[in-house]
Design an enzyme around this catalytic site. Structure first.
Site, PDB file in Angstrom:
ATOM      1  N   GLU A 104      10.654   8.256  -8.413  1.00 48.70           N
ATOM      2  CA  GLU A 104       9.925   7.638  -7.775  1.00 48.70           C
ATOM      3  C   GLU A 104       8.938   7.288  -8.415  1.00 48.70           C
ATOM      4  OE1 GLU A 104      10.639   6.823  -3.045  1.00 48.70           O
ATOM      5  OE2 GLU A 104       9.148   6.823  -2.590  1.00 48.70           O
ATOM      6  N   ASP A 106       5.283   5.229  -7.107  1.00 46.77           N
ATOM      7  CA  ASP A 106       4.856   4.378  -5.953  1.00 46.77           C
ATOM      8  C   ASP A 106       2.927   4.394  -5.936  1.00 46.77           C
ATOM      9  OD1 ASP A 106       7.006   5.695  -4.424  1.00 46.77           O
ATOM     10  OD2 ASP A 106       5.893   7.412  -3.687  1.00 46.77           O
ATOM     11  N   GLU A 108       0.866   3.120  -2.966  1.00 49.69           N
ATOM     12  CA  GLU A 108       0.683   2.638  -1.908  1.00 49.69           C
ATOM     13  C   GLU A 108      -0.880   2.555  -0.909  1.00 49.69           C
ATOM     14  OE1 GLU A 108       4.423   5.466   0.416  1.00 49.69           O
ATOM     15  OE2 GLU A 108       2.215   6.895  -0.353  1.00 49.69           O
TER      16      GLU A 108
END
Length: 292
Positions: A104, A106, A108
């Site tokens: 993953e 990311d 955020e």
């Protein structure tokens, strides 16, 4: 029977074009490139499909994901974040393989109390393990207008960009025993949800639902990536289509390095590679290896 060299060359060229046509997949229409993961009544898309927004209220958040999976490439998207008091909210834009040992990548965006700078947290999962968080303050107000956020992912490195400025790298040091996302295809996702147990000041600032609904908006995007067809060889080969694997993109340029150092010097507020207490003075191996 031997094949003429000209025929073999033709097959090679044909194979290159096949890879080429499978690498650039953007239509610019959210309705064609993505599907709604949950709460379709909290997803608003313009009539022409060129813009989309996610809505968070006490009932639900929302999310959407790409129809295709990808193995390497570059993803760019313009985002305008939640204005005003957004404490406790989390807007995530990321790539994920959705496997038990998932990879993953990311981005955020952690909501804030009005007047405070927005925090952007990045993280990398490799073979199911994360704990690689970095946080920066954005140097502009991301709620006033759209800004471009990008992920470059190739065999050499992962680079996170904000308005073309590299804010973070994660290099491929697999030869030195550091896990790197390189085998699992990943889908593109965007979600908006309630993260007030941790997102703002460690969970001390909760979502003020009286300030809702909370809306994050998405504009122009570009997906220039290798579509997963079941064979990683086509995505790992360097070609005209898979331009991201070329030597020019194997590290940051000198100009990018200056911007990278500027971000880390003036805007970084957390780096897992400096958190000896968290890792009990046993920092991850990549913390001692080159970043570009």
């Amino acid at each position: 029977m031997k094949c003429p060299r000209s025929f073999l060359a033709f097959l090679s060229l044909l194979n290159l074009f096949r890879v080429s046509f499978s690498s650039v997949v953007s239509t610019g229409d959210f309705n064609k490139d993505f599907f709604v993961m949950w709460s379709p009544d909290h997803v608003n898309t313009s009539a022409d499909g060129r813009t989309r927004s996610l809505v968070l209220d006490q009932e639900s958040g929302a999310g959407f994901a790409s129809n295709d999976m990808f193995l390497f490439g570059q993803i760019d998207i313009k985002i305008k974040l939640i204005p005003g008091d957004s404490a406790g909210t989390v807007m995530a834009f990321y790539l994920s393989s959705d496997q038990p040992n998932r990879d993953e990548i990311d981005l955020e965006f952690l909501g804030n109390v009005s007047g405070q700078p927005y925090i952007l947290q990045t993280n990398v999962y490799a073979d199911g393990f994360d704990n690689r968080e970095e946080r920066i303050y954005l140097w502009f107000d991301p709620t006033k207008d759209f800004h471009n956020y990008s992920i470059l992912w190739n065999l050499h490195q992962i680079v996170f960009f904000v308005d073309s400025i590299p804010i973070r790298t994660y290099r491929n040091h697999a030869d030195k025993g550091v896990a790197f996302p390189r085998w699992q295809p990943m889908g593109i996702k965007a979600t908006l949800w309630d993260g007030d147990s941790w997102a703002t000041r460690g969970g001390r600032d909760k979502v003020d639902w009286s300030k809702g609904p909370f809306v994050a908006s998405f504009g122009d995007y570009n997906i220039d990536a290798c579509v997963w067809k079941g064979n990683p060889r086509f995505c790992r080969v360097e070609s005209l289509a898979n331009w991201w694997h070329k030597e020019d993109f194997s590290s940051l340029t000198w100009t990018q390095r200056r911007w990278f150092k500027w971000v880390r010097r003036y805007h970084m507020i957390y780096d897992y590679c400096q958190d000896n207490e968290r890792f009990q003075n046993n920092l991850p191996k990549e913390c001692f290896l080159p970043k570009y």
